[in-house]
Design a protein around this motif. Structure first.
Motif, PDB file in Angstrom:
ATOM      1  N   ALA A 177       0.833  -1.207   0.000  1.00  0.00           N
ATOM      2  CA  ALA A 177       0.000   0.000   0.000  1.00  0.00           C
ATOM      3  C   ALA A 177       0.865   1.253   0.000  1.00  0.00           C
ATOM      4  N   ARG A 178       1.899   1.236   0.816  1.00  0.00           N
ATOM      5  CA  ARG A 178       2.773   2.409   0.911  1.00  0.00           C
ATOM      6  C   ARG A 178       3.415   2.718  -0.435  1.00  0.00           C
ATOM      7  N   LEU A 179       3.879   1.682  -1.111  1.00  0.00           N
ATOM      8  CA  LEU A 179       4.571   1.870  -2.386  1.00  0.00           C
ATOM      9  C   LEU A 179       3.612   2.253  -3.515  1.00  0.00           C
ATOM     10  N   ARG A 180       2.315   2.137  -3.261  1.00  0.00           N
ATOM     11  CA  ARG A 180       1.325   2.542  -4.271  1.00  0.00           C
ATOM     12  C   ARG A 180       0.661   3.867  -3.909  1.00  0.00           C
ATOM     13  N   THR A 181       1.164   4.547  -2.886  1.00  0.00           N
ATOM     14  CA  THR A 181       0.596   5.835  -2.482  1.00  0.00           C
ATOM     15  C   THR A 181       1.277   6.965  -3.235  1.00  0.00           C
ATOM     16  N   GLU A 182       0.486   7.768  -3.922  1.00  0.00           N
ATOM     17  CA  GLU A 182       1.003   8.900  -4.690  1.00  0.00           C
ATOM     18  C   GLU A 182       1.481  10.021  -3.754  1.00  0.00           C
ATOM     19  N   ILE A 183       2.483  10.736  -4.175  1.00  0.00           N
ATOM     20  CA  ILE A 183       2.970  11.900  -3.418  1.00  0.00           C
ATOM     21  C   ILE A 183       1.832  12.895  -3.183  1.00  0.00           C
ATOM     22  N   SER A 184       0.967  13.050  -4.190  1.00  0.00           N
ATOM     23  CA  SER A 184      -0.134  14.026  -4.079  1.00  0.00           C
ATOM     24  C   SER A 184      -1.057  13.737  -2.905  1.00  0.00           C
ATOM     25  N   ALA A 185      -1.114  12.484  -2.454  1.00  0.00           N
ATOM     26  CA  ALA A 185      -1.993  12.119  -1.325  1.00  0.00           C
ATOM     27  C   ALA A 185      -1.597  12.854  -0.044  1.00  0.00           C
ATOM     28  N   PHE A 186      -0.332  13.273   0.037  1.00  0.00           N
ATOM     29  CA  PHE A 186       0.150  13.963   1.237  1.00  0.00           C
ATOM     30  C   PHE A 186      -0.401  15.386   1.355  1.00  0.00           C
ATOM     31  N   GLU A 187      -1.105  15.836   0.318  1.00  0.00           N
ATOM     32  CA  GLU A 187      -1.776  17.142   0.368  1.00  0.00           C
ATOM     33  C   GLU A 187      -2.754  17.206   1.550  1.00  0.00           C
ATOM     34  N   VAL A 188      -3.223  16.033   1.984  1.00  0.00           N
ATOM     35  CA  VAL A 188      -4.181  15.992   3.103  1.00  0.00           C
ATOM     36  C   VAL A 188      -3.579  16.599   4.376  1.00  0.00           C
ATOM     37  N   LEU A 189      -2.266  16.665   4.445  1.00  0.00           N
ATOM     38  CA  LEU A 189      -1.598  17.206   5.635  1.00  0.00           C
ATOM     39  C   LEU A 189      -1.624  18.741   5.680  1.00  0.00           C
ATOM     40  N   THR A 190      -2.115  19.373   4.616  1.00  0.00           N
ATOM     41  CA  THR A 190      -2.131  20.837   4.558  1.00  0.00           C
ATOM     42  C   THR A 190      -3.044  21.413   5.638  1.00  0.00           C
ATOM     43  N   PRO A 191      -2.510  22.249   6.544  1.00  0.00           N
ATOM     44  CA  PRO A 191      -3.363  22.871   7.563  1.00  0.00           C
ATOM     45  C   PRO A 191      -4.255  23.937   6.917  1.00  0.00           C
ATOM     46  N   PRO A 192      -5.385  24.297   7.556  1.00  0.00           N
ATOM     47  CA  PRO A 192      -5.863  23.689   8.809  1.00  0.00           C
ATOM     48  C   PRO A 192      -6.767  22.486   8.547  1.00  0.00           C
ATOM     49  N   ASN A 193      -6.709  21.509   9.441  1.00  0.00           N
ATOM     50  CA  ASN A 193      -7.682  20.415   9.408  1.00  0.00           C
ATOM     51  C   ASN A 193      -9.037  20.944   9.866  1.00  0.00           C
ATOM     52  N   PRO A 194     -10.128  20.243   9.503  1.00  0.00           N
ATOM     53  CA  PRO A 194     -11.415  20.604  10.094  1.00  0.00           C
ATOM     54  C   PRO A 194     -11.334  20.540  11.624  1.00  0.00           C
ATOM     55  N   ASP A 195     -12.131  21.344  12.289  1.00  0.00           N
ATOM     56  CA  ASP A 195     -12.139  21.399  13.752  1.00  0.00           C
ATOM     57  C   ASP A 195     -12.789  20.121  14.301  1.00  0.00           C
ATOM     58  N   TYR A 196     -11.974  19.263  14.886  1.00  0.00           N
ATOM     59  CA  TYR A 196     -12.494  17.956  15.311  1.00  0.00           C
ATOM     60  C   TYR A 196     -13.535  18.073  16.421  1.00  0.00           C
ATOM     61  N   ARG A 197     -13.421  19.101  17.246  1.00  0.00           N
ATOM     62  CA  ARG A 197     -14.429  19.273  18.309  1.00  0.00           C
ATOM     63  C   ARG A 197     -15.804  19.565  17.703  1.00  0.00           C
ATOM     64  N   ALA A 198     -15.812  20.429  16.696  1.00  0.00           N
ATOM     65  CA  ALA A 198     -17.072  20.757  16.023  1.00  0.00           C
ATOM     66  C   ALA A 198     -17.635  19.530  15.307  1.00  0.00           C
ATOM     67  N   LEU A 199     -16.758  18.743  14.688  1.00  0.00           N
ATOM     68  CA  LEU A 199     -17.203  17.525  13.994  1.00  0.00           C
ATOM     69  C   LEU A 199     -17.863  16.559  14.968  1.00  0.00           C
TER      70      LEU A 199
END
Length: 268
Positions: A177-199
């Motif tokens: 799985a790791r070797l099939r993960t695209e670099i672009s997938a790391f875009e998810v790390l871009t802050p800010p994340n949704p507010d988990y308390r509100a979720l």
């Protein structure tokens, strides 16, 4: 895995690949973390397929799903899951997500109300703004870029040395799985994340938060979230960090099955 269905569904404008145990049973969707894949859930799915139709999608940029040039933020990934639920015609599924998948599950649950039956969050990426920035500015992308150029046998040998208690089957699934993960997938790390308390406050169905004593979500945070939403309960699994599904699969499976009994009926 031999009798499991391998399918691809058009959802949210992309192709989402999934594994599915099948059968006329209550649907349970398992959402993996960053650099994982649906197949990484294989050991847990085996323990639950007797009572559930377990669906294990690959997130975009992971596994055999589409890897578009953009659209990797948490809201995009959540929309993919909502699209998959609609495309497969799943009635009142339960969601279970680990790490990145836990955050995705929390977003979906906060948006779809009672269209799902319950949600399980296994050490989700509920990070403080400071920690989000640290992760984003770290060298995780560069580490992954270097890994993608390496030999799979070599990467697997190193993983076996680091994780002696994990089965070879599971390590092979994780490395694949790791070797099939695209670099672009790391875009998810871009802050800010949704507010988990509100979720969490917006979730309208029974919820279980499963944490380790050395993971991302602390007991203090778990208690705070329980205070924000009476539908949420948490369970602590000792002697484990963030790799809950990989390092304590039996304990996680027991917690999951116990919760599912309460929301779906006897899962024995």
């Amino acid at each position: 895995m031999t009798n499991w269905i391998r399918g691809t569904s058009q959802a949210n404008g992309i192709e989402i690949h999934y594994l599915r145990t099948g059968g006329n049973k209550p649907p349970l969707i398992l959402l993996h973390g960053l650099t994982g894949s649906g197949a990484c859930w294989t050991p847990l799915a085996r323990t639950l397929e007797d009572r559930f139709d377990v669906i294990m999608p690959d997130a975009r940029g992971h596994g055999a799903s589409s890897a578009p040039s953009g659209g990797y933020l948490y809201r995009d990934l959540a929309n993919d899951v909502i699209g998959l639920i609609e495309a497969l015609g799943l009635a009142a599924p339960v969601l279970l997500g680990h790490s990145m998948g836990g955050m995705i599950a929390a977003i979906v649950a906060s948006e779809v109300g009672t269209a799902i039956r319950g949600v399980i969050l296994a050490d989700p990426t509920f990070l403080t703004p400071e920690r989000q920035r640290e992760v984003y500015e770290s060298d995780v992308v560069e580490q992954h870029r270097r890994l993608l150029g390496r030999d799979k046998v070599e990467v697997l040998a190193e993983a076996r040395q680091r994780h002696l208690h994990r089965s070879l089957e599971l390590l092979e699934l994780i490395v694949e799985a790791r070797l099939r993960t695209e670099i672009s997938a790391f875009e998810v790390l871009t802050p800010p994340n949704p507010d988990y308390r509100a979720l969490v406050g917006a979730i309208a169905v029974p919820s279980l938060l499963v944490i380790g004593d050395n993971g991302v979500v602390s007991v203090e945070t778990a208690r705070e979230l329980q205070g924000l939403n009476p539908r949420l309960h948490y369970e602590l699994i000792p002697d484990v960090g963030h790799g809950l599904p990989y390092d304590k699969p039996d304990e996680l499976a027991a917690a999951v099955r116990s919760f599912l009994e309460t929301v779906v009926g006897s899962a024995s």
